[in-house]
Design an enzyme around this catalytic site. Sequence first.
Site, PDB file in Angstrom:
ATOM      1  N   LYS A 111       0.617  -1.280  -0.363  1.00  0.00           N
ATOM      2  CA  LYS A 111       0.048  -0.423   0.065  1.00  0.00           C
ATOM      3  C   LYS A 111       0.784   1.057   0.127  1.00  0.00           C
ATOM      4  O   LYS A 111       0.320   2.114  -0.659  1.00  0.00           O
ATOM      5  CB  LYS A 111      -0.703  -0.473   1.013  1.00  0.00           C
ATOM      6  CG  LYS A 111      -2.123  -1.055   1.266  1.00  0.00           C
ATOM      7  CD  LYS A 111      -3.421  -1.006   2.138  1.00  0.00           C
ATOM      8  CE  LYS A 111      -4.169  -1.545   2.019  1.00  0.00           C
ATOM      9  NZ  LYS A 111      -5.641  -1.336   2.804  1.00  0.00           N
ATOM     10  N   LYS A 192      -4.342  -9.738  -6.756  1.00  0.00           N
ATOM     11  CA  LYS A 192      -5.898 -10.119  -5.685  1.00  0.00           C
ATOM     12  C   LYS A 192      -7.061  -9.172  -6.095  1.00  0.00           C
ATOM     13  O   LYS A 192      -6.737  -7.887  -6.718  1.00  0.00           O
ATOM     14  CB  LYS A 192      -5.781  -9.973  -3.769  1.00  0.00           C
ATOM     15  CG  LYS A 192      -5.867  -8.949  -3.214  1.00  0.00           C
ATOM     16  CD  LYS A 192      -5.943  -8.511  -1.824  1.00  0.00           C
ATOM     17  CE  LYS A 192      -5.338  -7.200  -1.628  1.00  0.00           C
ATOM     18  NZ  LYS A 192      -5.537  -7.379   0.007  1.00  0.00           N
ATOM     19  N   LYS A 195     -10.249  -4.506  -3.492  1.00  0.00           N
ATOM     20  CA  LYS A 195     -11.489  -2.370  -3.389  1.00  0.00           C
ATOM     21  C   LYS A 195     -10.758  -1.413  -3.758  1.00  0.00           C
ATOM     22  O   LYS A 195     -11.436  -0.915  -4.618  1.00  0.00           O
ATOM     23  CB  LYS A 195     -12.056  -2.407  -1.842  1.00  0.00           C
ATOM     24  CG  LYS A 195     -12.768  -3.465  -1.113  1.00  0.00           C
ATOM     25  CD  LYS A 195     -12.541  -2.793   0.394  1.00  0.00           C
ATOM     26  CE  LYS A 195     -13.275  -3.672   1.248  1.00  0.00           C
ATOM     27  NZ  LYS A 195     -13.063  -3.956   2.653  1.00  0.00           N
TER      28      LYS A 195
HETATM   29  P1  TYM Z   1     -10.368  -5.704   3.727  1.00  0.00           P
HETATM   30  O1  TYM Z   1     -12.062  -5.205   4.635  1.00  0.00           O
HETATM   31  O2  TYM Z   1      -9.552  -5.495   2.305  1.00  0.00           O
HETATM   32  O3  TYM Z   1     -11.012  -7.239   3.387  1.00  0.00           O
HETATM   33  C1  TYM Z   1     -12.092  -8.146   4.040  1.00  0.00           C
HETATM   34  C2  TYM Z   1     -11.833  -9.498   3.873  1.00  0.00           C
HETATM   35  O4  TYM Z   1     -12.412 -10.175   3.063  1.00  0.00           O
HETATM   36  C3  TYM Z   1     -11.038 -10.934   2.834  1.00  0.00           C
HETATM   37  N1  TYM Z   1     -10.750 -10.849   1.612  1.00  0.00           N
HETATM   38  C4  TYM Z   1     -10.152 -11.299   0.380  1.00  0.00           C
HETATM   39  N2  TYM Z   1     -10.808 -13.173   0.096  1.00  0.00           N
HETATM   40  C5  TYM Z   1     -10.578 -13.513  -0.623  1.00  0.00           C
HETATM   41  N3  TYM Z   1      -9.740 -12.643  -1.654  1.00  0.00           N
HETATM   42  C6  TYM Z   1      -9.974 -11.388  -1.678  1.00  0.00           C
HETATM   43  N4  TYM Z   1      -9.654 -10.828  -3.191  1.00  0.00           N
HETATM   44  C7  TYM Z   1     -10.378 -10.742  -0.600  1.00  0.00           C
HETATM   45  N5  TYM Z   1     -10.045  -9.988  -0.589  1.00  0.00           N
HETATM   46  C8  TYM Z   1     -10.287  -9.165   0.825  1.00  0.00           C
HETATM   47  C9  TYM Z   1      -9.919 -10.487   3.598  1.00  0.00           C
HETATM   48  O5  TYM Z   1      -9.513 -11.164   4.073  1.00  0.00           O
HETATM   49  C10 TYM Z   1     -10.534 -10.328   4.744  1.00  0.00           C
HETATM   50  O6  TYM Z   1     -10.554 -11.267   5.574  1.00  0.00           O
HETATM   51  N6  TYM Z   1      -7.192  -5.606   8.213  1.00  0.00           N
HETATM   52  C11 TYM Z   1      -9.057  -6.607   7.286  1.00  0.00           C
HETATM   53  C12 TYM Z   1      -9.349  -6.358   8.549  1.00  0.00           C
HETATM   54  C13 TYM Z   1      -9.472  -5.953  10.025  1.00  0.00           C
HETATM   55  C14 TYM Z   1      -9.678  -6.817  10.530  1.00  0.00           C
HETATM   56  C15 TYM Z   1      -9.799  -6.710  11.809  1.00  0.00           C
HETATM   57  C16 TYM Z   1     -10.681  -8.764  10.498  1.00  0.00           C
HETATM   58  C17 TYM Z   1      -8.997  -5.143  10.817  1.00  0.00           C
HETATM   59  N7  TYM Z   1      -9.183  -5.660  12.098  1.00  0.00           N
HETATM   60  C18 TYM Z   1      -9.786  -8.135  13.144  1.00  0.00           C
HETATM   61  C19 TYM Z   1     -10.605  -9.697  11.768  1.00  0.00           C
HETATM   62  C20 TYM Z   1      -9.535  -9.065  12.176  1.00  0.00           C
HETATM   63  C21 TYM Z   1      -9.415  -5.649   6.234  1.00  0.00           C
HETATM   64  O7  TYM Z   1      -8.505  -4.533   5.841  1.00  0.00           O
HETATM   65  O8  TYM Z   1      -9.711  -6.543   5.146  1.00  0.00           O
END
Ligand code: TYM
Length: 335
Positions: A111, A192, A195
């Site tokens: 990032k 991947k 968003k």
């Molecule tokens: P975030 O918001 O980017 O994504 C949310 C969840 O979606 C999963 N994900 C994917 N899974 C499969 N293929 C993809 N292309 C893909 N893109 C995203 C992510 O692995 C995630 O499970 N840091 C985290 C948010 C967070 C969090 C937490 C998660 C903050 N605190 C505590 C678990 C526990 C994030 O940015 O996810």
Amino acid sequence: MKRVFSGVQPSGVIHLGNYFGALKRFVDFQDEHECFYCIVDYHAITVYQDPKELSRQIEDTALYFLAAGLDPQKVTLFVQSDVPCHAELGWMLQCIATFGELSRMTQFKEKSEGKETVSGGLFTYPALMAADILLYDTDYVPVGEDQKQHVELCRDLAERFNSRYGPTFKVPEPLIPEYGARIKSLQDPTKKMSKSDPNPLSYISLADSKDEVARKIRRAVTDSGREVVYRPDEKPALANLLSIYSLCVNKPISEIEEMYRGRGYADFKKDLADVIIQTLEPVQKRYSEYKQSGVLKDILSNGAKRANEVSSAVLKRAKEAMGLSTLIDPVKRTI
Ligand code: TYM
């Protein structure tokens, strides 16, 4: 009951990767686990967010949690910034994490790459994520593959804290699915589905219309040849499309290869668009129903209340262990 915690950022669209890697799986835990699911708005502001857009997306993300099938009677659904303990423990864990380990986080490297300036929050973000998880005495953290390193850091921080200050935190385990943990971009299977990708052709949003889904799948890159076979090394783009198909119909990939034996990519892609549309239909229907019902505010208020109760007791334990002041009781928020 074992505890489950996970979070999703309210930044950008919610896409098929989020659905299969996270949201859909969250639903699977709700009957036999105590689940805490969080819209992590403090994480979203590690990069600039337009304020109006952010508050719209918080609401939208919460609606998609419900639309995916979460039952607000069974799970605690809340917004991170409604629960002050997250920011407080986040700070304490920043003081436990080292500069070196935060520098090694691949998501930070990705990032920040090529950016002239990045916020301090983007760098310390994994400490806040660790706080999110540890505040609920969490057993399991269902996430996609991209978050595995962050959950491992969370485990390291919990263990370090416990060995320095005495047993305080439960050490959680990440749960990464065998399939769906890493859905790739429809335009570049080395990346991947994300968003923050500026090209909307690279993802299917949960809000996409039938026509948009059909168009995006038609335009999705495929590999040379015409055989529909799952060979990720040779045909990574097709392998991704086959994985998506298999997740939508809940059948093994081998069965889908069999269905398309002797038929070309065009037939396969047309049917893939149809199965995605069928997957999204009930989600979009529930989304509109929840949006019209006006119940979201109550669900999030109840969720924040419950999350505050649980997390403040854990924060109090951690503050005491560290020797910090607890004159203002984190549970009662009064002297
Ligand atoms: P975030 O918001 O980017 O994504 C949310 C969840 O979606 C999963 N994900 C994917 N899974 C499969 N293929 C993809 N292309 C893909 N893109 C995203 C992510 O692995 C995630 O499970 N840091 C985290 C948010 C967070 C969090 C937490 C998660 C903050 N605190 C505590 C678990 C526990 C994030 O940015 O996810």
